[in-house]
Design a protein around this motif. Structure first.
Motif, mmCIF file in Angstrom:
data_model
loop_
_atom_site.group_PDB
_atom_site.id
_atom_site.type_symbol
_atom_site.label_atom_id
_atom_site.label_comp_id
_atom_site.label_asym_id
_atom_site.label_seq_id
_atom_site.Cartn_x
_atom_site.Cartn_y
_atom_site.Cartn_z
ATOM 1 N N TRP A 1 -54.333 -13.171 -40.497
ATOM 2 C CA TRP A 1 -55.481 -13.904 -41.387
ATOM 3 C C TRP A 1 -54.823 -15.069 -41.682
ATOM 4 O O TRP A 1 -54.955 -16.247 -41.964
ATOM 5 C CB TRP A 1 -56.715 -13.244 -42.130
ATOM 6 C CG TRP A 1 -56.824 -13.235 -43.242
ATOM 7 C CD1 TRP A 1 -56.216 -11.482 -44.126
ATOM 8 C CD2 TRP A 1 -56.915 -14.199 -44.468
ATOM 9 N NE1 TRP A 1 -55.951 -12.062 -45.233
ATOM 10 C CE2 TRP A 1 -55.984 -13.087 -46.173
ATOM 11 C CE3 TRP A 1 -56.738 -14.918 -45.069
ATOM 12 C CZ2 TRP A 1 -55.847 -13.840 -47.082
ATOM 13 C CZ3 TRP A 1 -56.470 -15.643 -46.090
ATOM 14 C CH2 TRP A 1 -56.748 -14.917 -47.278
ATOM 15 N N TRP B 1 -52.231 -16.766 -39.159
ATOM 16 C CA TRP B 1 -52.596 -17.715 -38.075
ATOM 17 C C TRP B 1 -52.871 -19.374 -38.471
ATOM 18 O O TRP B 1 -51.902 -20.381 -38.312
ATOM 19 C CB TRP B 1 -54.040 -17.312 -37.812
ATOM 20 C CG TRP B 1 -54.346 -18.442 -36.850
ATOM 21 C CD1 TRP B 1 -55.324 -18.750 -36.894
ATOM 22 C CD2 TRP B 1 -54.232 -18.719 -35.940
ATOM 23 N NE1 TRP B 1 -56.215 -19.981 -36.133
ATOM 24 C CE2 TRP B 1 -55.237 -19.765 -34.798
ATOM 25 C CE3 TRP B 1 -53.777 -18.580 -34.094
ATOM 26 C CZ2 TRP B 1 -55.326 -19.985 -33.905
ATOM 27 C CZ3 TRP B 1 -53.127 -18.470 -32.993
ATOM 28 C CH2 TRP B 1 -53.858 -19.448 -32.627
ATOM 29 N N ILE C 1 -62.131 -15.505 -37.088
ATOM 30 C CA ILE C 1 -62.370 -13.666 -36.188
ATOM 31 C C ILE C 1 -61.766 -13.377 -37.493
ATOM 32 O O ILE C 1 -62.116 -12.084 -37.782
ATOM 33 C CB ILE C 1 -62.022 -14.030 -34.754
ATOM 34 C CG1 ILE C 1 -63.183 -14.616 -33.875
ATOM 35 C CG2 ILE C 1 -61.750 -12.726 -33.892
ATOM 36 C CD1 ILE C 1 -62.410 -14.837 -32.195
ATOM 37 N N LEU D 1 -54.036 -15.620 -28.586
ATOM 38 C CA LEU D 1 -55.172 -15.965 -29.252
ATOM 39 C C LEU D 1 -55.148 -17.988 -27.765
ATOM 40 O O LEU D 1 -56.001 -18.389 -27.643
ATOM 41 C CB LEU D 1 -55.256 -15.840 -29.552
ATOM 42 C CG LEU D 1 -56.139 -14.600 -30.229
ATOM 43 C CD1 LEU D 1 -56.320 -14.149 -31.886
ATOM 44 C CD2 LEU D 1 -57.099 -13.811 -29.238
ATOM 45 N N ILE E 1 -57.171 -19.657 -25.594
ATOM 46 C CA ILE E 1 -57.628 -21.582 -26.510
ATOM 47 C C ILE E 1 -57.491 -22.366 -25.172
ATOM 48 O O ILE E 1 -58.731 -22.871 -24.297
ATOM 49 C CB ILE E 1 -57.080 -21.008 -27.152
ATOM 50 C CG1 ILE E 1 -58.195 -20.902 -28.410
ATOM 51 C CG2 ILE E 1 -57.842 -23.296 -27.721
ATOM 52 C CD1 ILE E 1 -57.105 -21.003 -29.743
ATOM 53 N N VAL F 1 -60.378 -19.313 -34.319
ATOM 54 C CA VAL F 1 -59.591 -17.751 -34.330
ATOM 55 C C VAL F 1 -59.388 -17.471 -35.817
ATOM 56 O O VAL F 1 -59.499 -16.267 -35.826
ATOM 57 C CB VAL F 1 -58.317 -18.564 -33.660
ATOM 58 C CG1 VAL F 1 -57.448 -17.130 -33.964
ATOM 59 C CG2 VAL F 1 -59.078 -18.004 -32.186
ATOM 60 N N GLU F 2 -59.054 -18.531 -36.876
ATOM 61 C CA GLU F 2 -59.110 -17.890 -38.060
ATOM 62 C C GLU F 2 -60.323 -17.299 -38.393
ATOM 63 O O GLU F 2 -60.044 -16.102 -39.096
ATOM 64 C CB GLU F 2 -58.828 -19.253 -39.000
ATOM 65 C CG GLU F 2 -58.865 -19.010 -40.523
ATOM 66 C CD GLU F 2 -57.283 -18.190 -40.946
ATOM 67 O OE1 GLU F 2 -57.337 -17.856 -42.489
ATOM 68 O OE2 GLU F 2 -56.863 -18.084 -39.578
ATOM 69 N N GLY G 1 -60.504 -24.105 -31.503
ATOM 70 C CA GLY G 1 -60.412 -22.901 -31.395
ATOM 71 C C GLY G 1 -59.408 -22.593 -32.576
ATOM 72 O O GLY G 1 -59.475 -21.069 -32.728
#
Length: 324
Positions: free
Chosen positions: A160, A163, A137, A116, A120, A134-135, A130
């Motif tokens: 989660w 990250w 998501i 990921l 980004i 991502v967090e 980014g």
């Protein structure tokens, strides 16, 4: 990074992997009833994996890292993970769909993080946006698939939760840590204050959801303080001679540069070790302070055994199982 920074990172990685082994010893070898009276293992559980993730982000050169090289971590994930399942007589399906992947989830999660992060960079997305995206998501995936086979297969609980630590390590490398170094004592003091406040809240809290949230939050000041303390200690000890310094430096270098080998091999040792009699002795005699001596000593011994086995495997041209 100069040589000084490189050793500081290695020493911090050594501390992190020893904390991981200590935590696993307590969970699988020492204590019964989840070790409700364990002190050291409970404390290291607050920070060991967030610290590992933060270091991984810190030593990553965001602009130049190669995804292909980072994805080689999936080689030990699959090879040693399935070997461990066979060694313990566990079903292979459990390795694939279980949240913790029989303890090998870190390699799975870090491969996803690097993928990921690479996306980004390739898409030209601003790093802060980014990271937040991502967090969001991961949180959405966690909320949607928590407790389901889809969620445990992708380890959404770990993604989660960790990250932010990985991302903070990248931010530290990109200038924040230099700012903290210049204000070391202020940073340490502020982190200690936050640790005391959050730790007190954890101690008196009775809500499971709030407990998890507080555990998530307290890992950040602990990890940041460790970053600053380790770097400050290296500066203070530079040029100072004392008994044991060579041993500490050798240990920091040897263990800190071979954390992958220790992480992937230590579970085999812990599986065959039945040390419940040690935990039973500490509980019966209420000498829980022994954990502060027994656990670190065993963690160091196991780490060096993993290092020697890895060297033997490299000599036999089996080093490919580590992805290197």
């Amino acid at each position: 990074m100069g040589k000084q920074r490189l050793f500081f990172a290695d020493a911090l990685k050594a501390f992190a992997i020893l904390s991981v082994v200590i935590g696993h010893l307590a969970l699988y070898s020492f204590w019964r009833n989840d070790g409700e009276h364990a002190v050291l293992s409970t404390f290291v559980g607050l920070y060991h994996m967030p610290l590992f993730m933060m270091i991984s982000g810190y030593v990553t050169n965001y602009e130049y890292f190669l995804l292909k090289g980072r994805l080689k971590l999936l080689i030990p994930f699959f090879l040693l993970g399935t070997l461990y399942a066979a060694f313990c007589g566990l079903p292979l399906s459990g390795f694939l769909i279980q949240e913790a992947k029989y303890g090998y989830w870190f390699l799975w999660a870090i491969a996803i993080f690097f993928t990921l992060l690479y996306i980004i960079r390739r898409l030209g997305i601003r790093l802060p946006i980014g990271i937040i995206g991502v967090e969001l998501i991961f949180v959405a995936l966690h909320a949607a698939f928590r407790g389901t086979e889809i969620g445990t297969t992708f380890s959404t609980d770990h993604l989660w939760f960790l990250w932010p630590s990985f991302a903070l390590g990248i931010v530290l490398r990109r200038g924040l840590f230099c700012w903290m170094e210049q204000r070391a004592w202020f940073t340490i003091g502020l982190c200690l204050l936050l640790i005391v406040v959050l730790g007190t809240a954890i101690y008196f809290n009775h809500s499971v959801s709030i407990f998890k949230a507080l555990n998530f939050l307290i890992s950040f000041p602990i990890c940041i303080m460790l970053f600053v303390v380790f770097h400050k200690a290296e500066e203070k000890l530079k040029g100072v001679s004392f008994t044991g310094k060579r041993v500490l430096k050798s240990m920091g270098t040897n263990i800190g540069t071979q954390t992958l080998q220790i992480y992937t091999l230590h579970s085999f040792f812990i599986h065959v070790l039945d040390l419940h009699f040690v935990g039973d002795f500490m509980e019966v005699h209420q000498c829980y302070w022994m954990e502060f001596f027994v656990s670190p000593l065993l963690a160091i011994i196991i780490s060096y055994l993993c290092i020697y086995i890895a060297k033997w495997m490299y000599k036999l041209r089996l080093g490919f199982v580590f992805g290197r």
